[in-house]
Design a protein around this motif. Structure first.
Motif, PDB file in Angstrom:
ATOM      1  N   SER A 111       0.856  -1.182   0.000  1.00  0.00           N
ATOM      2  CA  SER A 111       0.000   0.000   0.000  1.00  0.00           C
ATOM      3  C   SER A 111       0.895   1.236   0.000  1.00  0.00           C
ATOM      4  O   SER A 111       2.050   1.186   0.400  1.00  0.00           O
ATOM      5  CB  SER A 111      -0.928   0.013   1.212  1.00  0.00           C
ATOM      6  OG  SER A 111      -0.190   0.131   2.412  1.00  0.00           O
ATOM      7  N   CYS A 112       0.338   2.348  -0.474  1.00  0.00           N
ATOM      8  CA  CYS A 112       1.085   3.600  -0.535  1.00  0.00           C
ATOM      9  C   CYS A 112       0.346   4.688   0.234  1.00  0.00           C
ATOM     10  O   CYS A 112      -0.889   4.683   0.301  1.00  0.00           O
ATOM     11  CB  CYS A 112       1.252   4.051  -1.991  1.00  0.00           C
ATOM     12  SG  CYS A 112       2.314   2.987  -2.965  1.00  0.00           S
ATOM     13  N   THR A 113       1.094   5.620   0.754  1.00  0.00           N
ATOM     14  CA  THR A 113       0.526   6.772   1.447  1.00  0.00           C
ATOM     15  C   THR A 113      -0.362   7.556   0.477  1.00  0.00           C
ATOM     16  O   THR A 113       0.003   7.763  -0.679  1.00  0.00           O
ATOM     17  CB  THR A 113       1.651   7.690   1.975  1.00  0.00           C
ATOM     18  OG1 THR A 113       2.461   6.928   2.862  1.00  0.00           O
ATOM     19  CG2 THR A 113       1.099   8.909   2.679  1.00  0.00           C
ATOM     20  N   ALA A 114      -1.537   7.984   0.959  1.00  0.00           N
ATOM     21  CA  ALA A 114      -2.474   8.708   0.093  1.00  0.00           C
ATOM     22  C   ALA A 114      -3.240   9.747   0.905  1.00  0.00           C
ATOM     23  O   ALA A 114      -3.390   9.628   2.124  1.00  0.00           O
ATOM     24  CB  ALA A 114      -3.446   7.733  -0.556  1.00  0.00           C
ATOM     25  N   ARG A 115      -3.718  10.761   0.200  1.00  0.00           N
ATOM     26  CA  ARG A 115      -4.569  11.790   0.773  1.00  0.00           C
ATOM     27  C   ARG A 115      -5.753  11.989  -0.165  1.00  0.00           C
ATOM     28  O   ARG A 115      -5.560  12.181  -1.363  1.00  0.00           O
ATOM     29  CB  ARG A 115      -3.793  13.103   0.936  1.00  0.00           C
ATOM     30  CG  ARG A 115      -2.728  13.034   1.998  1.00  0.00           C
ATOM     31  CD  ARG A 115      -1.745  14.202   1.907  1.00  0.00           C
ATOM     32  NE  ARG A 115      -0.641  14.038   2.829  1.00  0.00           N
ATOM     33  CZ  ARG A 115       0.452  13.300   2.573  1.00  0.00           C
ATOM     34  NH1 ARG A 115       0.587  12.676   1.417  1.00  0.00           N
ATOM     35  NH2 ARG A 115       1.410  13.199   3.479  1.00  0.00           N
ATOM     36  N   LYS A 116      -6.959  11.940   0.396  1.00  0.00           N
ATOM     37  CA  LYS A 116      -8.178  12.065  -0.406  1.00  0.00           C
ATOM     38  C   LYS A 116      -8.917  13.331  -0.001  1.00  0.00           C
ATOM     39  O   LYS A 116      -8.910  13.736   1.158  1.00  0.00           O
ATOM     40  CB  LYS A 116      -9.075  10.846  -0.180  1.00  0.00           C
ATOM     41  CG  LYS A 116     -10.350  10.861  -1.005  1.00  0.00           C
ATOM     42  CD  LYS A 116     -11.209   9.651  -0.714  1.00  0.00           C
ATOM     43  CE  LYS A 116     -11.883   9.816   0.598  1.00  0.00           C
ATOM     44  NZ  LYS A 116     -13.246   9.344   0.703  1.00  0.00           N
ATOM     45  N   ARG A 117      -9.540  13.957  -0.999  1.00  0.00           N
ATOM     46  CA  ARG A 117     -10.290  15.180  -0.743  1.00  0.00           C
ATOM     47  C   ARG A 117     -11.345  15.341  -1.838  1.00  0.00           C
ATOM     48  O   ARG A 117     -11.166  14.892  -2.955  1.00  0.00           O
ATOM     49  CB  ARG A 117      -9.332  16.365  -0.739  1.00  0.00           C
ATOM     50  CG  ARG A 117      -9.991  17.713  -0.677  1.00  0.00           C
ATOM     51  CD  ARG A 117      -8.977  18.831  -0.651  1.00  0.00           C
ATOM     52  NE  ARG A 117      -8.838  19.251   0.743  1.00  0.00           N
ATOM     53  CZ  ARG A 117      -7.826  19.953   1.214  1.00  0.00           C
ATOM     54  NH1 ARG A 117      -6.833  20.306   0.435  1.00  0.00           N
ATOM     55  NH2 ARG A 117      -7.806  20.319   2.470  1.00  0.00           N
ATOM     56  N   THR A 118     -12.434  16.018  -1.507  1.00  0.00           N
ATOM     57  CA  THR A 118     -13.449  16.387  -2.490  1.00  0.00           C
ATOM     58  C   THR A 118     -13.096  17.757  -3.050  1.00  0.00           C
ATOM     59  O   THR A 118     -12.707  18.663  -2.303  1.00  0.00           O
ATOM     60  CB  THR A 118     -14.845  16.424  -1.845  1.00  0.00           C
ATOM     61  OG1 THR A 118     -15.137  15.122  -1.318  1.00  0.00           O
ATOM     62  CG2 THR A 118     -15.915  16.819  -2.855  1.00  0.00           C
ATOM     63  N   THR A 149      -4.340   5.190   2.935  1.00  0.00           N
ATOM     64  CA  THR A 149      -3.475   4.458   2.011  1.00  0.00           C
ATOM     65  C   THR A 149      -4.294   4.003   0.814  1.00  0.00           C
ATOM     66  O   THR A 149      -5.509   3.905   0.882  1.00  0.00           O
ATOM     67  CB  THR A 149      -2.843   3.214   2.684  1.00  0.00           C
ATOM     68  OG1 THR A 149      -3.899   2.352   3.139  1.00  0.00           O
ATOM     69  CG2 THR A 149      -1.937   3.599   3.838  1.00  0.00           C
ATOM     70  N   CYS A 150      -3.578   3.730  -0.266  1.00  0.00           N
ATOM     71  CA  CYS A 150      -4.206   3.156  -1.460  1.00  0.00           C
ATOM     72  C   CYS A 150      -3.498   1.870  -1.818  1.00  0.00           C
ATOM     73  O   CYS A 150      -2.286   1.725  -1.604  1.00  0.00           O
ATOM     74  CB  CYS A 150      -4.142   4.129  -2.638  1.00  0.00           C
ATOM     75  SG  CYS A 150      -5.421   5.404  -2.596  1.00  0.00           S
ATOM     76  N   THR A 151      -4.257   0.956  -2.387  1.00  0.00           N
ATOM     77  CA  THR A 151      -3.714  -0.291  -2.921  1.00  0.00           C
ATOM     78  C   THR A 151      -4.221  -0.451  -4.341  1.00  0.00           C
ATOM     79  O   THR A 151      -5.250   0.115  -4.717  1.00  0.00           O
ATOM     80  CB  THR A 151      -4.146  -1.511  -2.085  1.00  0.00           C
ATOM     81  OG1 THR A 151      -5.583  -1.525  -2.005  1.00  0.00           O
ATOM     82  CG2 THR A 151      -3.555  -1.463  -0.690  1.00  0.00           C
ATOM     83  N   SER A 152      -3.479  -1.234  -5.130  1.00  0.00           N
ATOM     84  CA  SER A 152      -3.857  -1.452  -6.523  1.00  0.00           C
ATOM     85  C   SER A 152      -3.592  -2.896  -6.913  1.00  0.00           C
ATOM     86  O   SER A 152      -2.608  -3.496  -6.468  1.00  0.00           O
ATOM     87  CB  SER A 152      -3.063  -0.517  -7.440  1.00  0.00           C
ATOM     88  OG  SER A 152      -3.386  -0.767  -8.793  1.00  0.00           O
ATOM     89  N   ASN A 153      -4.478  -3.416  -7.755  1.00  0.00           N
ATOM     90  CA  ASN A 153      -4.311  -4.772  -8.288  1.00  0.00           C
ATOM     91  C   ASN A 153      -4.004  -4.772  -9.777  1.00  0.00           C
ATOM     92  O   ASN A 153      -3.954  -5.830 -10.394  1.00  0.00           O
ATOM     93  CB  ASN A 153      -5.572  -5.608  -8.024  1.00  0.00           C
ATOM     94  CG  ASN A 153      -5.814  -5.830  -6.552  1.00  0.00           C
ATOM     95  OD1 ASN A 153      -4.868  -6.026  -5.788  1.00  0.00           O
ATOM     96  ND2 ASN A 153      -7.075  -5.781  -6.148  1.00  0.00           N
ATOM     97  N   PHE A 161      -8.983   3.318  -1.948  1.00  0.00           N
ATOM     98  CA  PHE A 161      -8.537   4.147  -0.830  1.00  0.00           C
ATOM     99  C   PHE A 161      -9.077   3.570   0.474  1.00  0.00           C
ATOM    100  O   PHE A 161     -10.239   3.194   0.570  1.00  0.00           O
ATOM    101  CB  PHE A 161      -9.035   5.580  -1.009  1.00  0.00           C
ATOM    102  CG  PHE A 161      -8.645   6.499   0.116  1.00  0.00           C
ATOM    103  CD1 PHE A 161      -7.413   7.114   0.133  1.00  0.00           C
ATOM    104  CD2 PHE A 161      -9.523   6.735   1.170  1.00  0.00           C
ATOM    105  CE1 PHE A 161      -7.042   7.956   1.175  1.00  0.00           C
ATOM    106  CE2 PHE A 161      -9.166   7.577   2.207  1.00  0.00           C
ATOM    107  CZ  PHE A 161      -7.927   8.181   2.212  1.00  0.00           C
ATOM    108  N   THR A 162      -8.213   3.521   1.488  1.00  0.00           N
ATOM    109  CA  THR A 162      -8.601   3.112   2.835  1.00  0.00           C
ATOM    110  C   THR A 162      -8.204   4.210   3.808  1.00  0.00           C
ATOM    111  O   THR A 162      -7.026   4.577   3.868  1.00  0.00           O
ATOM    112  CB  THR A 162      -7.913   1.785   3.247  1.00  0.00           C
ATOM    113  OG1 THR A 162      -8.237   0.790   2.274  1.00  0.00           O
ATOM    114  CG2 THR A 162      -8.374   1.343   4.628  1.00  0.00           C
ATOM    115  N   GLU A 163      -9.172   4.721   4.529  1.00  0.00           N
ATOM    116  CA  GLU A 163      -8.904   5.795   5.495  1.00  0.00           C
ATOM    117  C   GLU A 163      -8.058   5.273   6.641  1.00  0.00           C
ATOM    118  O   GLU A 163      -8.267   4.145   7.124  1.00  0.00           O
ATOM    119  CB  GLU A 163     -10.234   6.349   6.008  1.00  0.00           C
ATOM    120  CG  GLU A 163     -10.085   7.556   6.896  1.00  0.00           C
ATOM    121  CD  GLU A 163     -11.418   8.183   7.272  1.00  0.00           C
ATOM    122  OE1 GLU A 163     -11.419   8.961   8.246  1.00  0.00           O
ATOM    123  OE2 GLU A 163     -12.434   7.916   6.614  1.00  0.00           O
TER     124      GLU A 163
END
Length: 166
Positions: A111-118, A149-153, A161-163
């Motif tokens: 998984s990688c560090t991620a930031r989500k926003r509207t 974090t985010c993961t990808s397949n 995205f996972t908070e």
């Protein structure tokens, strides 16, 4: 740092993904510009007993200026073009974006560090150029950042995205 060699982080290692349905985020490809402006809001004052002025950051008006070459069969382009072409307004012109730092991978689960926003989509122009149909505008923050974090397949073409837990 004791003995570890520093590595330069390439711009291509911070990747943006747009929510395109459910928990799926699609990679924002075909963008020739996607720059993050923090637009810090300052509280500045000078006290009578001090020679220098003081400043504190009290907020942000974060926005992304974007420009992309329009491609077909691209869910990100389709959504942004629809908002622009149909002059959609209000909350119907909002999108979720997750920005993923591919250079910050967890050794345990990839998984990688991620930031989500509207963000609110603020269209500017479309049709500029003679070689490709180009859309330009801004994405302006409409919510607080959610860290996670985010993961990808699929080799980071889409992600989930996972908070982060508090």
């Amino acid at each position: 740092m004791s003995g570890e060699k520093q590595k330069l982080v390439g711009r291509h290692q911070r990747v943006a993904f747009m929510g395109t349905g459910g928990s799926t985020f699609s990679r924002m490809t075909g963008f020739t510009s996607l720059s993050d402006g923090k637009n810090a809001i300052e509280y500045t004052r000078q006290y009578v007993d001090e020679a220098a002025e003081r400043s504190d950051v009290v907020g942000y008006a974060t926005s992304y200026d974007y420009e992309f070459d329009r491609y077909t069969d691209n869910p990100v382009h389709e959504k942004l073009a629809q908002i622009t072409d149909d002059e959609i307004m209000g909350t119907d012109a909002q999108i979720d974006i997750a920005v993923v730092d591919l250079f910050e991978k967890s050794a345990s689960d990839s998984s990688c560090t991620a930031r989500k926003r509207t963000y609110s989509v603020i269209p500017d122009t479309e049709g500029d150029g003679t070689d490709a149909l180009i859309y330009k505008g801004s994405l302006k923050a409409a919510s607080d950042i959610v860290k996670g974090t985010c993961t990808s397949n699929d080799n980071w073409q889409t992600c989930t995205f996972t908070e982060a837990s508090e």
